[in-house]
Design a protein around this motif. Structure first.
Motif, PDB file in Angstrom:
ATOM      1  N   ILE A 459      13.526   8.303  11.206  1.00 33.47           N
ATOM      2  CA  ILE A 459      12.170   8.314  10.163  1.00 33.47           C
ATOM      3  C   ILE A 459      12.285   7.064   9.385  1.00 33.47           C
ATOM      4  CG2 ILE A 459      13.804   9.741   8.555  1.00 33.47           C
ATOM      5  CD1 ILE A 459      11.172  11.013   7.656  1.00 33.47           C
ATOM      6  N   GLY A 460      11.040   6.741   8.805  1.00 34.51           N
ATOM      7  CA  GLY A 460      10.983   5.576   7.945  1.00 34.51           C
ATOM      8  C   GLY A 460       9.877   5.837   7.020  1.00 34.51           C
ATOM      9  N   SER A 461      10.160   5.575   5.694  1.00 33.69           N
ATOM     10  CA  SER A 461       9.163   5.434   4.648  1.00 33.69           C
ATOM     11  C   SER A 461       9.293   4.413   3.638  1.00 33.69           C
ATOM     12  CB  SER A 461       9.276   6.966   4.080  1.00 33.69           C
ATOM     13  OG  SER A 461       8.225   7.238   2.995  1.00 33.69           O
ATOM     14  N   THR A 462       8.165   3.744   3.399  1.00 31.18           N
ATOM     15  CA  THR A 462       8.166   2.822   2.177  1.00 31.18           C
ATOM     16  C   THR A 462       7.027   3.292   1.282  1.00 31.18           C
ATOM     17  OG1 THR A 462       8.710   1.164   3.954  1.00 31.18           O
ATOM     18  CG2 THR A 462       7.775   0.423   1.649  1.00 31.18           C
ATOM     19  N   ASP A 463       7.752   3.782   0.287  1.00 34.27           N
ATOM     20  CA  ASP A 463       6.988   4.090  -0.971  1.00 34.27           C
ATOM     21  C   ASP A 463       6.660   3.242  -2.188  1.00 34.27           C
ATOM     22  OD1 ASP A 463       7.306   7.656  -0.435  1.00 34.27           O
ATOM     23  OD2 ASP A 463       8.467   6.033   0.628  1.00 34.27           O
ATOM     24  N   GLN A 464       5.671   3.325  -2.698  1.00 39.79           N
ATOM     25  CA  GLN A 464       5.124   2.795  -4.092  1.00 39.79           C
ATOM     26  C   GLN A 464       4.701   3.965  -4.774  1.00 39.79           C
ATOM     27  OE1 GLN A 464       6.119  -0.250  -5.159  1.00 39.79           O
ATOM     28  NE2 GLN A 464       7.010  -0.987  -3.158  1.00 39.79           N
ATOM     29  N   MET A 465       5.041   4.049  -6.127  1.00 34.60           N
ATOM     30  CA  MET A 465       4.449   5.257  -6.782  1.00 34.60           C
ATOM     31  C   MET A 465       4.408   4.530  -8.413  1.00 34.60           C
ATOM     32  SD  MET A 465       5.845   9.323  -7.498  1.00 34.60           S
ATOM     33  CE  MET A 465       7.040   8.846  -8.705  1.00 34.60           C
ATOM     34  N   GLN A 494      -0.818  14.316 -17.085  1.00 26.75           N
ATOM     35  CA  GLN A 494       0.191  13.820 -15.846  1.00 26.75           C
ATOM     36  C   GLN A 494      -0.720  12.976 -14.907  1.00 26.75           C
ATOM     37  OE1 GLN A 494       2.714  16.723 -14.441  1.00 26.75           O
ATOM     38  NE2 GLN A 494       3.328  17.437 -16.480  1.00 26.75           N
ATOM     39  N   HIS A 495      -0.471  11.935 -14.571  1.00 20.06           N
ATOM     40  CA  HIS A 495      -1.183  11.065 -13.588  1.00 20.06           C
ATOM     41  C   HIS A 495      -0.037  10.478 -12.621  1.00 20.06           C
ATOM     42  CE1 HIS A 495      -3.938   8.368 -11.559  1.00 20.06           C
ATOM     43  NE2 HIS A 495      -3.192   7.399 -11.694  1.00 20.06           N
ATOM     44  N   MET A 496      -0.574  10.609 -11.121  1.00 21.51           N
ATOM     45  CA  MET A 496       0.330  10.237 -10.081  1.00 21.51           C
ATOM     46  C   MET A 496      -0.339   9.254  -9.268  1.00 21.51           C
ATOM     47  SD  MET A 496       1.620  10.413  -6.990  1.00 21.51           S
ATOM     48  CE  MET A 496       1.426  12.162  -6.428  1.00 21.51           C
ATOM     49  N   ALA A 497      -0.005   8.259  -8.892  1.00 25.08           N
ATOM     50  CA  ALA A 497      -0.836   7.277  -7.827  1.00 25.08           C
ATOM     51  C   ALA A 497      -0.086   6.753  -6.984  1.00 25.08           C
ATOM     52  CB  ALA A 497      -1.593   6.154  -8.368  1.00 25.08           C
ATOM     53  N   GLN A 530      -2.503   7.512   1.086  1.00 28.11           N
ATOM     54  CA  GLN A 530      -2.814   7.146  -0.479  1.00 28.11           C
ATOM     55  C   GLN A 530      -2.962   8.544  -1.095  1.00 28.11           C
ATOM     56  OE1 GLN A 530      -5.709   4.270   0.292  1.00 28.11           O
ATOM     57  NE2 GLN A 530      -4.590   2.730  -1.010  1.00 28.11           N
ATOM     58  N   VAL A 531      -2.142   8.842  -2.155  1.00 27.41           N
ATOM     59  CA  VAL A 531      -2.218  10.235  -2.889  1.00 27.41           C
ATOM     60  C   VAL A 531      -2.571   9.872  -4.349  1.00 27.41           C
ATOM     61  CG1 VAL A 531      -1.103  12.278  -3.450  1.00 27.41           C
ATOM     62  CG2 VAL A 531      -0.561  11.123  -1.154  1.00 27.41           C
TER      63      VAL A 531
END
Length: 822
Positions: A459-465, A494-497, A530-531
């Motif tokens: 598994i691999g994941s690169t996240d920016q939040m 509350q806001h999340m991008a 993108q969430v």
């Protein structure tokens, strides 16, 4: 601990000390009994004065030293006293309009103490001339300058283990006795004496909490449960928002002054929330008393750590305060070939233009270049028998060349408070948070029939939040006839991008008897997602007090919206979902004069769920509701808090297989947790701190279409118990020596779908600490210590959170260090 520390024990955490001048004193035990005898002041009516102006004051019942500090805080004056004079004394508090002198007189009525104004704005508390005392002369008494923060801000340190106020239960700085819900507070002193270096370690001795549900494997995330269910992490009253994948915030406990564990659903104050409750982590804030501390620490697993903590005023008037706290840590992970590394720095600045206004700015930079493993071990050889014997507790299921974890957290925020008048206050809290995360791992998928070949995947994941959290409040106090109201209204957002490149792929198997950790593994193909999510909430709460009765009613309306765009196969898959929810809470408490407070409450929560059912209808939010009854007891004659809570907590609308359309899910699932919690926190003297707890949990799936109905929730023990005691010798040849010891018992647990049962385990912790200032005056402020967790090196499996994934618990960890304070 000098005599000054006794009067601070139990002071509400929001009261900050601006300066402390400690004079030589003898030990409190040497004071005459005529002064140290506990005295309960009678209920006091407001006192009038024809010449001095009166102001509305409200000081809660409790220790006399705490009450005097609270009153000085509200009056904006300096309180000067020898703490031996008030040790063991209690007061029923005051509530009404007083002059400053009249308020002091009311609090001191019946104690044999009186007050005089030694200089403008400085009040000296001393024995009445008729009372014999060998206390030091008034000119050598320690000085305690109390800031103009009110008792409604319990956010700072609490001396000892016993906290009397809570910020998380009502957002209004309520007495724990009056809060209609179970809440436990872990103080800075307890974290320091137990040398807690993760959130899990800090709450190990807390009732209702099952810590380290992934054992010693996962240190990068705070994986634990409260009353059998997940709980949400908060920081300074604002949610630590994650993106649902691998970008999840984590704070180092060294940066914190206290942790509050509020148990059960709390959406009525916080919006969408997990059913287990809230763990609110409160930062170390700037102090008026100059504070300087540096420390170094070494231990097994190659552990190395350095810390510093500086704070104090930047000007003579104490209007500008600062704090700078930092930590650097490097160590081997318990899992073979892995490492933990961290650098964290948290600056903060407070501006107090006047006694009614405070603005604190907070920042954080925390870099974790490496963070052990996020893998598991198979049940065969760990908790189940294997023809090849037991697996080593440092077993690694990954690959050295492929494994990586790197996380950077950056944050800026603010805390603002302004008193419009003595009865109305506005508050505004806000924070921006950024996380950058890079994760890759090879993980196990279970053993083959030969019991030695471990199937694996990659598994691999690169996240920016990026997240924003805001909370704005208005609090007011007024009366309607004989009923006193504390009203809180608020609006939060509350806001999340977030965006993450996530991929799954194949990985070669591993021979667990001859593992090769350097195999060729291809990084899996990634898909960009993108969430975005937003939550708006408005809430209102009224705490109504009539004589000994406290009725708390709360209500809240939330609006949530989330959207997701996945870029796959050259096209995009987009989805969006909205939800609206109303939640409520009602609680009734009766506070007896002797400190006993029975209560009953009902509270709710909701959590949005993504997806649609077989008809295309969007899933409704998960709902939880809790019924709770209990008794809290705060003794009048010593510093302690005891709680007993019985609860029935149910989660509804859980996703499960659709019985009519197996390829879809429905919301027919339900899970229940029932139990009882007992907890006691005691600072019996200035030398002895004790915390003890017992928890019984009955957690089951009550409705499910996939075969789980009637089965136990995985990794949740039915029985847990703990006991920790810490003693400091104050006199004699061993003066300055402290010793602590604790035991933690975790009962049997079950794997997912009750596939098998795990054994119970008992762990022992211990510590020794020595104040070098007792050896020589030039060493004043220096101390050395050694701390051992799982002292007997018990080998145990912490949990099997899935039928093929288990986790070993922490082995013995030994830390030795030195601190210097000036």
């Amino acid at each position: 601990m000098n005599a000054l520390a006794i009067v601070l024990r139990g002071v509400p955490a929001g009261i900050a000390l601006s300066s402390v001048a400690v004079a030589p004193t003898s030990h409190a035990a040497d004071a005459p009994s005529a002064v140290a005898t506990p005295t309960a002041a009678p209920a006091v009516a407001p006192m009038a004065s024809p010449t001095a102006p009166q102001t509305a004051f409200k000081v809660s019942p409790g220790p006399l030293g705490t009450a005097l500090a609270d009153f000085g805080s509200q009056a904006g004056v300096t309180v000067q006293l020898d703490s031996r004079l008030v040790e063991g004394m209690k007061t029923q508090g005051i509530d009404g309009s007083f002059t400053v002198r009249g308020g002091f007189a009311a609090l001191l009525a019946g104690t044999g103490l009186d007050v005089s104004e030694s200089s403008p704005g400085v009040f000296l508390v001393r024995s009445h001339p008729a009372v014999t005392s060998d206390a030091p002369d008034a000119t050598t008494l320690p000085v305690v300058n109390v800031s103009a923060q009110s008792e409604q801000n319990p956010y700072g340190p609490t001396a000892g283990y016993v906290a009397y106020t809570t910020s998380s239960a009502t957002k209004s700085g309520t007495s724990i006795l009056e809060a209609p819900q179970s809440v436990s507070v872990v103080t800075r002193d307890q974290m320091t004496e137990q040398n807690a270096q993760t959130l899990n370690a800090a709450v190990r001795y807390t009732s209702g909490v099952t810590a380290e549900t992934r054992g010693g494997v996962a240190t990068r995330y705070d994986l634990l449960t409260v009353r059998g269910f997940d709980a949400d992490a908060y920081w300074n009253g604002l949610k630590q928002i994650g993106n649902g994948m691998y970008a999840t915030p984590q704070l180092d406990p060294y940066l914190l002054d206290r942790i509050e564990v509020l148990k059960g659903p709390v959406s009525v104050l916080y919006g969408q929330a997990s059913a287990g409750g809230v763990l609110d982590q409160e930062s170390k804030l700037p102090t008026r008393a100059p504070l300087h501390e540096v420390g170094i620490e070494f231990g097994n697993y190659g552990h190395k750590q350095a810390t510093f903590d500086f704070s104090g005023p930047l000007d003579a008037d104490g209007r500008y305060l600062y704090r700078l706290t930092a930590l650097a840590r490097s160590e081997d992970g318990q899992v073979n070939t892995t490492r933990n590394e961290r650098i964290a720095i948290a600056p903060s600045f407070t501006w107090r233009p006047d006694s009614n206004t405070s603005l604190t700015l907070l920042a954080l930079y925390q870099r974790d270049p490496r963070s052990t493993s996020y893998g598991s071990v198979p049940p065969q050889g760990s908790t189940l028998p294997s023809p090849y014997g037991k697996l080593p507790s440092d077993f690694y299921d990954g690959d050295v060349n492929f494994e990586r974890f790197s996380r950077t957290q950056e944050s800026v925020g603010y805390k603002f408070e302004h008193k419009l008048d003595p009865n109305w206050t506005v508050r505004a809290n806000g924070r921006y948070y950024h996380i950058g995360n890079d994760y890759a791992s090879v993980y196990s998928n279970g053993l083959e029939a030969d019991n030695r070949t471990l199937d694996r995947a990659a598994i691999g994941s690169t996240d920016q939040m990026n997240t924003v959290a805001l909370d704005n409040q208005l609090e007011g106090r007024f009366s309607t006839g004989p009923v006193q109201h504390t009203v809180l209204t608020g609006f939060d957002y509350q806001h999340m991008a977030s965006s993450y490149l996530l991929g799954y792929g194949a990985a070669p198997s591993l021979d667990i008897l001859a593992p090769d950790y350097y195999q060729s593994i291809t990084d899996p193909a990634r898909t960009l997602t993108q969430v975005r999510s937003n939550q708006f909430g408005v809430y209102a709460q009224d705490q109504m007090r009539f004589d000994h009765v406290v009725l708390t009613l709360s209500g809240r309306e939330d609006w949530t919206h989330s959207s997701s765009l996945t870029h796959d196969s050259g096209s995009g898959t987009q989805s969006a979902q909205s939800a609206r929810a109303f939640t409520k809470r009602a609680g009734l408490t009766y506070v007896f004069d002797n400190g006993i407070a029975p209560y009953a409450s009902y509270t709710e929560s909701f959590t949005p769920q993504a997806g649609v059912d077989a008809t295309g209808k969007a899933f409704d939010p998960e709902r939880a509701r809790q019924y709770e009854i209990g008794i809290k007891y705060q003794p009048n004659n010593y510093d302690a808090m005891f709680t007993v809570a019985l609860f029935d907590l149910t989660r509804k609308n859980l996703l499960t297989t659709d019985a009519n359309n197996p390829n879809f899910q429905s919301q027919a699932g339900e899970a229940r947790s029932r139990g009882v919690e007992l907890e006691g926190k005691m600072s019996l003297t200035d030398s002895l701190n004790v915390t003890a707890s017992y928890t019984y949990l009955d957690t089951k799936y009550t409705k499910d279409n996939s075969g789980l109905q009637g089965q136990y929730l995985p990794s949740v023990p039915q029985n847990q118990a703990s006991l920790w005691a810490y003693y400091t010798e104050r006199r004699g040849p061993l003066a300055g020596l402290s010793a602590g010891a604790g035991v933690r018992y975790t009962g049997q647990t079950y794997a997912y779908d009750d596939a098998y049962r795990l054994s119970s385990f008992l762990l022992v912790d211990a510590t020794l600490r020595y104040d070098l200032g007792h050896l020589a005056p030039r060493l004043k402020g220096s101390e050395i210590y050694v701390n051992a967790q799982n002292l007997l090196n018990k080998r145990y499996v912490a949990s099997c959170y899935y039928s093929t994934w288990c986790a070993f618990g922490y082995g013995r960890q030994v830390f030795a260090g030195a601190n210097y304070r000036w």
